[in-house]
Design a protein around this motif. Structure first.
Motif, PDB file in Angstrom:
ATOM      1  N   UNK A 146       0.839  -1.188   0.000  1.00  0.00           N
ATOM      2  CA  UNK A 146       0.000   0.000   0.000  1.00  0.00           C
ATOM      3  C   UNK A 146       0.876   1.241   0.000  1.00  0.00           C
ATOM      4  N   UNK A 147       0.688   2.062  -1.023  1.00  0.00           N
ATOM      5  CA  UNK A 147       1.302   3.382  -1.073  1.00  0.00           C
ATOM      6  C   UNK A 147       0.271   4.334  -0.479  1.00  0.00           C
ATOM      7  N   UNK A 148       0.677   5.129   0.494  1.00  0.00           N
ATOM      8  CA  UNK A 148      -0.281   5.968   1.206  1.00  0.00           C
ATOM      9  C   UNK A 148       0.363   7.254   1.692  1.00  0.00           C
ATOM     10  N   UNK A 149      -0.514   8.174   2.118  1.00  0.00           N
ATOM     11  CA  UNK A 149      -0.100   9.384   2.833  1.00  0.00           C
ATOM     12  C   UNK A 149      -0.918   9.400   4.121  1.00  0.00           C
ATOM     13  N   UNK A 150      -0.286   9.576   5.268  1.00  0.00           N
ATOM     14  CA  UNK A 150      -1.022   9.540   6.537  1.00  0.00           C
ATOM     15  C   UNK A 150      -2.079  10.644   6.653  1.00  0.00           C
ATOM     16  N   UNK A 171       3.992   1.801   2.427  1.00  0.00           N
ATOM     17  CA  UNK A 171       4.960   2.737   1.868  1.00  0.00           C
ATOM     18  C   UNK A 171       4.392   4.150   1.937  1.00  0.00           C
ATOM     19  N   UNK A 172       4.905   4.921   2.883  1.00  0.00           N
ATOM     20  CA  UNK A 172       4.475   6.303   3.088  1.00  0.00           C
ATOM     21  C   UNK A 172       5.204   7.189   2.075  1.00  0.00           C
ATOM     22  N   UNK A 173       4.498   7.622   1.037  1.00  0.00           N
ATOM     23  CA  UNK A 173       5.119   8.402  -0.029  1.00  0.00           C
ATOM     24  C   UNK A 173       5.403   9.838   0.393  1.00  0.00           C
ATOM     25  N   UNK A 174       4.848  10.265   1.529  1.00  0.00           N
ATOM     26  CA  UNK A 174       5.087  11.632   1.989  1.00  0.00           C
ATOM     27  C   UNK A 174       6.444  11.793   2.663  1.00  0.00           C
ATOM     28  N   UNK A 175       7.092  10.691   3.004  1.00  0.00           N
ATOM     29  CA  UNK A 175       8.375  10.771   3.714  1.00  0.00           C
ATOM     30  C   UNK A 175       9.581  10.447   2.838  1.00  0.00           C
ATOM     31  N   UNK A 176       9.338   9.933   1.633  1.00  0.00           N
ATOM     32  CA  UNK A 176      10.456   9.489   0.795  1.00  0.00           C
ATOM     33  C   UNK A 176      10.159   9.770  -0.674  1.00  0.00           C
ATOM     34  N   UNK A 209      11.728   8.911  -3.236  1.00  0.00           N
ATOM     35  CA  UNK A 209      11.964   7.719  -4.052  1.00  0.00           C
ATOM     36  C   UNK A 209      10.715   6.834  -4.091  1.00  0.00           C
ATOM     37  N   UNK A 210       9.975   6.773  -2.976  1.00  0.00           N
ATOM     38  CA  UNK A 210       8.733   5.990  -2.944  1.00  0.00           C
ATOM     39  C   UNK A 210       7.667   6.638  -3.816  1.00  0.00           C
ATOM     40  N   UNK A 211       7.639   7.967  -3.840  1.00  0.00           N
ATOM     41  CA  UNK A 211       6.693   8.674  -4.701  1.00  0.00           C
ATOM     42  C   UNK A 211       7.014   8.386  -6.170  1.00  0.00           C
ATOM     43  N   UNK A 212       8.290   8.384  -6.526  1.00  0.00           N
ATOM     44  CA  UNK A 212       8.704   8.040  -7.889  1.00  0.00           C
ATOM     45  C   UNK A 212       8.324   6.598  -8.223  1.00  0.00           C
ATOM     46  N   UNK A 213       8.491   5.710  -7.248  1.00  0.00           N
ATOM     47  CA  UNK A 213       8.122   4.299  -7.429  1.00  0.00           C
ATOM     48  C   UNK A 213       6.619   4.166  -7.691  1.00  0.00           C
ATOM     49  N   UNK A 214       5.822   4.922  -6.930  1.00  0.00           N
ATOM     50  CA  UNK A 214       4.372   4.914  -7.113  1.00  0.00           C
ATOM     51  C   UNK A 214       3.999   5.374  -8.514  1.00  0.00           C
ATOM     52  N   UNK A 215       4.599   6.463  -8.969  1.00  0.00           N
ATOM     53  CA  UNK A 215       4.305   6.982 -10.311  1.00  0.00           C
ATOM     54  C   UNK A 215       4.712   5.975 -11.377  1.00  0.00           C
ATOM     55  N   UNK A 216       5.830   5.303 -11.191  1.00  0.00           N
ATOM     56  CA  UNK A 216       6.278   4.322 -12.182  1.00  0.00           C
ATOM     57  C   UNK A 216       5.347   3.110 -12.239  1.00  0.00           C
ATOM     58  N   UNK A 247       1.295   5.430 -12.472  1.00  0.00           N
ATOM     59  CA  UNK A 247       1.180   6.567 -13.371  1.00  0.00           C
ATOM     60  C   UNK A 247       0.721   7.861 -12.724  1.00  0.00           C
ATOM     61  N   UNK A 248       0.368   7.826 -11.432  1.00  0.00           N
ATOM     62  CA  UNK A 248      -0.104   9.026 -10.739  1.00  0.00           C
ATOM     63  C   UNK A 248       0.515   9.107  -9.348  1.00  0.00           C
ATOM     64  N   UNK A 249       0.429  10.298  -8.755  1.00  0.00           N
ATOM     65  CA  UNK A 249       0.906  10.483  -7.381  1.00  0.00           C
ATOM     66  C   UNK A 249      -0.231  10.318  -6.383  1.00  0.00           C
ATOM     67  N   UNK A 250      -1.390   9.946  -6.852  1.00  0.00           N
ATOM     68  CA  UNK A 250      -2.588   9.783  -6.006  1.00  0.00           C
ATOM     69  C   UNK A 250      -2.423   8.631  -5.020  1.00  0.00           C
ATOM     70  N   UNK A 251      -2.956   8.832  -3.816  1.00  0.00           N
ATOM     71  CA  UNK A 251      -2.998   7.761  -2.819  1.00  0.00           C
ATOM     72  C   UNK A 251      -4.432   7.611  -2.346  1.00  0.00           C
ATOM     73  N   UNK A 252      -4.786   6.446  -1.864  1.00  0.00           N
ATOM     74  CA  UNK A 252      -3.975   5.239  -1.715  1.00  0.00           C
ATOM     75  C   UNK A 252      -3.818   4.508  -3.047  1.00  0.00           C
ATOM     76  N   UNK A 253      -2.831   3.648  -3.105  1.00  0.00           N
ATOM     77  CA  UNK A 253      -2.629   2.770  -4.250  1.00  0.00           C
ATOM     78  C   UNK A 253      -2.253   1.404  -3.683  1.00  0.00           C
ATOM     79  N   UNK A 254      -3.096   0.421  -3.944  1.00  0.00           N
ATOM     80  CA  UNK A 254      -2.831  -0.932  -3.451  1.00  0.00           C
ATOM     81  C   UNK A 254      -2.410  -1.816  -4.604  1.00  0.00           C
ATOM     82  N   UNK A 255      -1.389  -2.596  -4.328  1.00  0.00           N
ATOM     83  CA  UNK A 255      -0.921  -3.592  -5.286  1.00  0.00           C
ATOM     84  C   UNK A 255      -0.986  -4.953  -4.594  1.00  0.00           C
TER      85      UNK A 255
END
Length: 101
Positions: free
Chosen positions: A4-8, A30-35, A37-44, A47-55
């Motif tokens: 889970x990519x998320x922002x608290x 994976x808290x994308x607000x603190x790293x 690199x995790x935000x870049x990983x989420x976009x890759x 395709x978006x910076x939107x959260x949540x994103x579950x894989x």
């Protein structure tokens, strides 16, 4: 494996996290607000910076929509005796209609 990519601070992320906690699931959080690199990983991945994103690699599922994520988790990881519910996330001090009863 669940990731889970998320922002608290995101209410939709908190909603998904509440379901994850209720179902006692093991999820790579994976808290994308603190790293950055995790935000870049989420976009890759999505395709978006939107959260949540579950894989969910086991069930070949990925999604940004919290309603769809909750439904997926309840259908695939919830117990059969447990009726699917919408978690209540309060953003203000007011009580929602569904909690008043």
């Amino acid at each position: 494996m669940l990731t889970l990519y998320f922002k608290p601070t995101c209410a939709f992320s908190r909603r998904v996290i509440a379901v994850i906690e209720r179902l006692e699931l093991e999820v790579d959080m994976k808290d994308v607000s603190t790293d950055p690199a995790l935000l870049d990983e989420l976009v890759s991945k999505g395709g978006k910076t939107q959260t949540p994103y579950l894989e969910d690699s086991e069930n070949k599922f990925s999604d940004y929509e919290s309603d769809d994520i909750v439904k997926h988790l309840q259908e695939n990881y919830g117990s059969e005796s447990e009726a699917p519910t919408k978690p209540r996330v309060h953003i203000s001090d007011s009580t929602c209609v569904s909690c008043e009863g």
